[in-house]
Structure formats: C-alpha cells, structure tokens
Design a protein around this motif. Structure first.
Motif, PDB file in Angstrom:
ATOM      1  N   ILE A   9       0.878  -1.192   0.040  1.00  8.82           N
ATOM      2  CA  ILE A   9      -0.065   0.070   0.015  1.00  8.82           C
ATOM      3  C   ILE A   9       0.922   1.208  -0.182  1.00  8.82           C
ATOM      4  O   ILE A   9       1.792   1.283   0.770  1.00  8.82           O
ATOM      5  CB  ILE A   9      -0.889  -0.029   1.121  1.00  8.82           C
ATOM      6  N   MET A  10       0.586   2.054  -0.923  1.00  9.54           N
ATOM      7  CA  MET A  10       1.585   3.462  -1.210  1.00  9.54           C
ATOM      8  C   MET A  10       0.570   4.645  -0.554  1.00  9.54           C
ATOM      9  O   MET A  10      -0.557   4.552  -1.395  1.00  9.54           O
ATOM     10  CB  MET A  10       1.913   3.575  -2.412  1.00  9.54           C
ATOM     11  N   ILE A  11       0.913   5.290   0.056  1.00  7.72           N
ATOM     12  CA  ILE A  11       0.247   6.404   0.614  1.00  7.72           C
ATOM     13  C   ILE A  11       1.013   7.832   0.034  1.00  7.72           C
ATOM     14  O   ILE A  11       2.215   7.774   0.398  1.00  7.72           O
ATOM     15  CB  ILE A  11      -0.099   6.644   2.203  1.00  7.72           C
ATOM     16  N   LEU A  12       0.434   8.458  -1.028  1.00  9.57           N
ATOM     17  CA  LEU A  12       1.059   9.647  -1.410  1.00  9.57           C
ATOM     18  C   LEU A  12       0.388  10.817  -0.958  1.00  9.57           C
ATOM     19  O   LEU A  12      -0.805  10.994  -1.409  1.00  9.57           O
ATOM     20  CB  LEU A  12       1.104   9.520  -3.134  1.00  9.57           C
ATOM     21  N   SER A  94      -4.668  -0.864  -7.819  1.00  6.29           N
ATOM     22  CA  SER A  94      -6.035  -0.193  -7.606  1.00  6.29           C
ATOM     23  C   SER A  94      -5.689   1.130  -7.026  1.00  6.29           C
ATOM     24  O   SER A  94      -4.427   1.332  -6.678  1.00  6.29           O
ATOM     25  CB  SER A  94      -6.691  -0.983  -6.413  1.00  6.29           C
ATOM     26  N   ALA A  95      -6.319   2.333  -7.105  1.00  7.10           N
ATOM     27  CA  ALA A  95      -5.934   3.372  -6.611  1.00  7.10           C
ATOM     28  C   ALA A  95      -7.180   4.439  -6.367  1.00  7.10           C
ATOM     29  O   ALA A  95      -8.331   4.247  -6.919  1.00  7.10           O
ATOM     30  CB  ALA A  95      -5.087   4.321  -7.691  1.00  7.10           C
ATOM     31  N   ARG A 149      -9.746  -1.973  -1.437  1.00  3.48           N
ATOM     32  CA  ARG A 149      -8.813  -2.929  -0.686  1.00  3.48           C
ATOM     33  C   ARG A 149      -9.730  -4.095  -0.257  1.00  3.48           C
ATOM     34  O   ARG A 149      -9.346  -5.246  -0.781  1.00  3.48           O
ATOM     35  CB  ARG A 149      -8.050  -2.744   0.398  1.00  3.48           C
ATOM     36  N   LYS A 150     -10.652  -3.929   0.368  1.00  2.71           N
ATOM     37  CA  LYS A 150     -11.513  -5.117   0.822  1.00  2.71           C
ATOM     38  C   LYS A 150     -12.523  -5.664  -0.331  1.00  2.71           C
ATOM     39  O   LYS A 150     -12.604  -6.985  -0.199  1.00  2.71           O
ATOM     40  CB  LYS A 150     -12.698  -4.574   1.808  1.00  2.71           C
ATOM     41  N   LEU A 157      -1.918  -1.167  -4.016  1.00  3.63           N
ATOM     42  CA  LEU A 157      -2.960  -0.026  -3.556  1.00  3.63           C
ATOM     43  C   LEU A 157      -2.262   1.149  -3.529  1.00  3.63           C
ATOM     44  O   LEU A 157      -1.399   1.323  -2.536  1.00  3.63           O
ATOM     45  CB  LEU A 157      -3.822  -0.624  -2.505  1.00  3.63           C
ATOM     46  N   LEU A 158      -2.664   2.299  -4.183  1.00  2.00           N
ATOM     47  CA  LEU A 158      -2.235   3.572  -4.193  1.00  2.00           C
ATOM     48  C   LEU A 158      -3.496   4.493  -3.335  1.00  2.00           C
ATOM     49  O   LEU A 158      -4.646   4.377  -3.868  1.00  2.00           O
ATOM     50  CB  LEU A 158      -1.965   4.402  -5.375  1.00  2.00           C
ATOM     51  N   ILE A 159      -3.230   5.210  -2.296  1.00  2.00           N
ATOM     52  CA  ILE A 159      -4.106   6.144  -1.564  1.00  2.00           C
ATOM     53  C   ILE A 159      -3.291   7.558  -1.639  1.00  2.00           C
ATOM     54  O   ILE A 159      -2.383   7.574  -1.285  1.00  2.00           O
ATOM     55  CB  ILE A 159      -4.204   5.509  -0.172  1.00  2.00           C
ATOM     56  N   HIS A 160      -3.952   8.414  -2.655  1.00  2.40           N
ATOM     57  CA  HIS A 160      -3.336   9.566  -2.985  1.00  2.40           C
ATOM     58  C   HIS A 160      -4.306  10.872  -2.489  1.00  2.40           C
ATOM     59  O   HIS A 160      -5.380  10.950  -2.968  1.00  2.40           O
ATOM     60  CB  HIS A 160      -3.180   9.456  -4.453  1.00  2.40           C
TER      61      HIS A 160
END
Length: 277
Positions: A9-12, A94-95, A149-150, A157-160
């Motif tokens: 999981i990447m948080i930008l 996913s993003a 995610r679920k 997964l990117l959360i930006h």
C-alpha cells in the motif's frame, strides 16, 4: 530481485514537506522510534509540480525525458509505470487518487461522470476511484481506498490525498492550518495502518513535493524539494536514516518490493542497501 509478491500500500500525501512530516506527524514518527518503520529524505526532481512528479514517482522517468513537464500536460504517459508492470505480471492494481493519475495511466482527458469509478482489468490501474476537487476530504480518500482494498484485494494499492497541498496553497507551509492538516492525515494513518501492518502489507508513505510559506512550490528550495519517505516494512532497516535518495528510486524500489521486473527506463536501485538483515 525479491521474488515473493509482497502486497503493498502506497500513501502519496500531496504537498507534504519533510520538515512538516518530521515535526507534526506523531504517529508515523512513533512507528520509526519503536523500530516498526524507517524514515528517509527524498530529493524531488524539478520542476516540483504534481503531474510531472507523479510521472517520475510511478515510472522513474524525469520530466525532460517523459515530456510531462507541467500540470497542463494532459495526455497518457508513454512510459511503463508500476501499474503497467504489476498488471502485466498478473497482479491486481488499484488506486484512490486525484484524477491526474487516471489521465496519466488510464484515460485522458478525464470525464468526471464516466471516469469517477473505473473497474477494468485491462487498465494499468484496474480498480480506481478518482476524485476531481482539490478540496475532496482526505478521510474520504482513505475510505475509498479501504473499500477498494476490501472489495478487490489488490496487490498494489495507491491512496493519494490532496488535503496538504490544498491547505498549503491557501495558508502557506508555516501556518497552523497546514500543520494541523498534517495531524489530520497522521490521524487517518493511525486509524488504518495498524490493521494493514497486522495483515502483512508493506506500506510506503511519501509525497510528490513540499510547500513554501507563500503557498507555492515551483522553485528549487529545500522546503519544496525535500520530502519524506516512510517505509513500514520488514524489508527496511528501521529508524531514522541520514540518507537522501533520488525521487527516481521510488519506482524501482516498489517494483522490487512487489516482485516485478523494472522497466528499461528505471534506474538501478537495490533495496538490499536498506534491508533489515
């Protein structure tokens, strides 16, 4: 190359400077202090603008070579991104992200009605929720990401989020509002990260660029170019690290975590330099 697929999981956090991350984000720094995470400095490419640096972050290609040189460079990327490489390996991507990401890797220009939600396994970003207002709440971005995610169990997964950038432009980087926004994001991370860590995810938290006190980020100053890289993963030696890495190293680093081959345009970056063993 790490052969195992490590879900990541990447948080930008758009517009977050290193100084603010270090001073204001207590939970992330708690993880570093307690040996759960690592913190590095990253020097961004120039110009420190969002769309060009998204391209650098996800492809490892600098603006003068990518052709994505301004925020008005509205076209699909011509380079292989992390999303392309993961999809081609058979992984799920996913993003929950600002619409610039859709325009770079899925479809340009962005249509708010047709492209707000995208579920297409042929796309580089296969499962996406894209927002198009800079003021879209960071809490909603995280919840959108958790729903993805679920529902789809992505490997990457990117959360930006855009809250830091939005508040920084209005109030400047030395304002209580900007610092408070860092606390809001840190609180959201505190809410979600514990569960993600328990489930074995490798978590990367970084930014695209920093912010000046005049609310701009277009030059060469440290407040604009030095950003954080938090790595919450047993692949990294925990603690504070007096190392500044180039922004072009992020894409090959994540590819190595995911266990996919890098593109021919990505720089050589050996994650073993930072390994926890």
């Amino acid at each position: 190359m790490i052969k195992k697929i490590n879900k990541t999981i990447m948080i930008l956090i758009d517009g977050l400077s290193f100084k603010t991350a270090f001073n204001e984000m207590g939970f992330l720094n708690h993880l570093v202090e307690k040996g759960i995470g690592a913190l590095y400095k990253v020097e961004t490419e120039l110009p420190p603008l969002s769309r060009p640096l998204y391209e650098t972050i996800f492809t490892g290609v600098v603006p003068c070579c990518s052709g994505i040189t301004t925020n008005k460079s509205i076209r699909l990327s011509s380079n292989e991104s992390i999303f392309h490489l993961a999809r081609d390996k058979g992984l799920k991507t996913s993003a929950s992200a600002y619409y610039f990401l859709s325009e770079l890797y899925n479809k340009a220009p962005f249509d708010p009605i047709c492209d707000r939600e995208q579920m297409n396994e042929k796309n580089p970003i296969q499962y996406g929720k894209f927002y198009f207002e800079d003021s879209y709440p960071d809490s909603h971005v995280f919840v959108d990401g958790e729903i993805l995610r679920k529902n789809y169990d992505p490997d990457f997964l990117l959360i930006h989020t855009m809250g830091m950038d939005y508040v920084g432009h209005i109030y400047g980087s030395n304002s209580k509002e900007y610092k408070a926004q860092a606390g809001i994001v840190d609180g959201l991370l505190a809410w979600f990260l514990t569960a993600w860590i328990d489930q074995g995810y490798h978590i990367i938290v970084t930014s695209d660029h920093g912010m000046r006190n005049d609310g701009l980020h277009q030059g060469t100053g440290e407040e604009e170019r030095i950003i954080p890289l938090f790595c919450i993963s047993n692949l990294f030696k925990p603690g504070y690290n007096d190392i500044t890495i180039p922004q072009t190293a992020i894409a090959p680093m994540i590819c190595e975590i995911l266990g996919v081959n890098t593109s021919s345009k990505m720089i050589s970056f050996n994650i073993k330099v930072f390994r926890n063993n």
